[in-house]
Design an enzyme around this catalytic site. Structure first.
Site, PDB file in Angstrom:
ATOM      1  N   CYS A   1       0.816  -1.221   0.000  1.00 63.99           N
ATOM      2  CA  CYS A   1       0.000   0.000   0.000  1.00 63.99           C
ATOM      3  C   CYS A   1       0.848   1.269   0.000  1.00 63.99           C
ATOM      4  CB  CYS A   1      -0.913   0.013   1.203  1.00 63.99           C
ATOM      5  SG  CYS A   1      -1.695  -1.570   1.476  1.00 63.99           S
TER       6      CYS A   1
ATOM      7  N   HIS B   1      -3.443   8.071   5.237  1.00 63.29           N
ATOM      8  CA  HIS B   1      -3.538   6.738   4.649  1.00 63.29           C
ATOM      9  C   HIS B   1      -4.994   6.282   4.794  1.00 63.29           C
ATOM     10  CE1 HIS B   1      -2.074   3.167   2.873  1.00 63.29           C
ATOM     11  NE2 HIS B   1      -2.371   2.405   3.900  1.00 63.29           N
TER      12      HIS B   1
ATOM     13  N   PHE C   1       1.199  -2.825   4.548  1.00 62.54           N
ATOM     14  CA  PHE C   1       1.360  -4.152   5.129  1.00 62.54           C
ATOM     15  C   PHE C   1       2.846  -4.486   5.062  1.00 62.54           C
ATOM     16  CE2 PHE C   1      -2.941  -6.521   4.506  1.00 62.54           C
ATOM     17  CZ  PHE C   1      -3.452  -5.824   5.581  1.00 62.54           C
TER      18      PHE C   1
END
Lengths: 88, 402
Positions: free
Chosen positions: B162, B294, B390
């Site tokens: 991500c 985010h 992640f």
């Protein structure tokens, strides 16, 4: 002898907790067993595979799920209910 | 050290097929998330996503191109064309050798993999098209951009889940700042909305079945999106000398690793990345007016991110605006930072801060100004863009109005 739903759930939970099934008791919580969120998601996957059921569970709101994970006993009961519900 | 500015931007994403269309959707707080229209959707339990709509590859690319361009490459080429045309740059001679392309993606040609595994496993075929490997490789998009626009300088692909786009844009920024390149094409792309792509995410049980509601107490997970964002990063004196239209300046970048858990984010890792970007930009937290979060809409990210911002910003945390545009376009995974940087450009250039839509209930653990539901006019001089992946890999960019 056919393994009961309880024994099968305990076996799955024990595997995630890195314990022998005999060391897992029904009144224990996941916290007692040091099962974290990743181990829980793996346990639910294993339960789905073992019993060929679908478990409604969202890791973002574990408390809101119909699948009660507050103890080993509630998980066994929830699995039994899902098996009855999804049998046909 | 050289100054680095953005002189071109391009995109195709669930909110629109251009930067102008995306800005308009962000200003209006429009939602690009809806029912998934993909093969075998009936076998998925997650049936929503931010898909690029009204799109037909045939309208954009010929048969030979389609044989080599996975959907993520197609999105990249569309966004790159818009960005490079806006910049007005032509890459010939010296500039060609001193310009490159760094792009982020997580899944690369996942749609191509999905289709071809289906062909050989499900349909039992024993033959696949000869170009499957060059079509699915993660660097396909970067290489096609390089070939199409004659970019012969430093070029590669970054895959950090991500945070891929932010890591890519950070590399591009540093390459130009350090003098290793005069211009860089950078950003990212993702196209994971195929049966296998969504099925894999379903397994994690972090996906919402109805909406992405970052920071809202009743949030229940993330929603996947697809698309691309591409920018032209250019050395400031070079841009000024040719009278380029400068959108904004990139002033800082930082990356950190949590070194703790493969999926659970860490507040310290995020805090260190945010503080690092401020330090790299040589600015104080009190100068930052906007943070593009985010903000995935998961329980874990949103709490951790708000705690990290509160930790770095201290008392100023209550004054800074922080919004998550994932509420509108979904999580574009490896392409997400690039599309989200558009919201930062809009805030700096147009003075309009994109909202966090779908916000319904305050969460005491996310008690910041999340610009709920409606865009806001504000003068923004400095802004940050967060990405926390992640694997615990974090990348934060700092930008400035010019």
């Amino acid at each position: 002898m056919i393994e009961s739903v309880k024994d099968r759930v305990v076996r799955i939970v024990a595997e995630q907790a890195l314990l022998a099934p005999s060391d897992v008791s029904l009144d224990q919580t996941l916290e007692d067993l040091s099962i974290d969120s990743m181990a829980l998601v793996e346990a639910i996957f294993a339960i789905e595979e073992e019993f060929d059921i679908t478990v409604p569970f969202n890791a973002n709101e574990p408390d809101k799920s119909e699948f009660d994970i507050s103890s080993v006993a509630t998980i066994v009961a929830a699995v039994e209910a899902l098996i009855a519900e999804q049998k046909d | 050290m050289r100054r680095v500015v953005i002189t071109g931007a391009g995109t195709i994403n669930p909110l629109g097929h251009s930067v102008a269309a995306t800005f308009e959707a962000m200003r209006e707080g429009r939602c690009g998330i809806g029912p998934l229209d993909i093969r075998d959707v009936d076998r998925l339990s997650i049936k929503i996503g931010g898909q690029v709509k009204d799109y037909a590859a045939d309208d954009r690319f010929n048969r030979q191109q389609q044989a080599l361009y996975d959907r993520f490459t197609q999105f990249t080429m569309i966004a790159a064309k818009e960005a490079i045309e806006q910049s007005g740059l032509e890459f010939a001679d010296d500039l060609s050798a001193e310009a490159g392309v760094v792009l982020g993606t997580s899944g690369g040609g996942l749609t191509t993999q999905d289709e071809n595994y289906r062909a050989v496993y499900e349909e039992g075929k024993n033959r696949v098209h000869p170009f499957i490997v060059p079509k699915l490789m993660n660097n396909a998009a970067a290489s096609h951009v390089s070939m199409t626009w004659n970019l012969k300088g430093p070029s590669f692909t970054v895959a950090t889940a991500c945070a891929s786009s932010n890591h890519a844009m950070g590399q591009a920024f540093w390459l130009v700042r350090n003098g290793a390149a005069r211009a860089m094409i950078t950003g990212g792309s993702e196209s994971m909305l195929c049966f296998g792509g969504v099925k894999a995410w379903e397994g994690l049980r972090v996906m919402s079945r109805d909406a992405c509601r970052p920071f809202s107490a009743n949030r229940n997970g993330m929603v996947q999106g697809e698309g691309a964002g591409v920018f032209v990063f250019e050395e400031y004196e070079h841009a000024k000398a040719r009278g380029a239209n400068i959108l904004c300046e990139i002033v800082g970048f930082s990356m950190t690793a949590d070194a703790s858990d493969i999926v659970m984010p860490s507040q310290q890792g995020a805090s260190r990345a945010i503080a690092g970007a401020l330090r790299d930009a040589r600015i104080d937290a009190s100068e930052v007016e906007y943070i593009n979060a985010h903000g995935t809409g998961t329980a874990a990210n949103d709490k951790t991110e708000c705690a990290a911002v509160a930790n770095v910003f201290g008392r100023h945390a209550d004054k800074v605006m922080i919004s998550s545009t994932k509420s509108m376009h979904g999580h574009l995974i490896g392409g997400t930072g690039a599309v989200e940087l558009l919201a930062v450009v809009m805030a700096l250039k147009d003075g309009i801060v994109a909202p966090t839509i779908g916000y319904q209930e305050p969460d005491p653990e996310c008690a910041l100004d999340v610009v709920p539901n409606e865009a806001r006019e504000a003068k923004v001089k400095y802004a940050l863009s967060n990405a926390f992946a992640f694997g615990g890999l974090n990348a934060v960019l700092a930008l400035k109005k010019i």
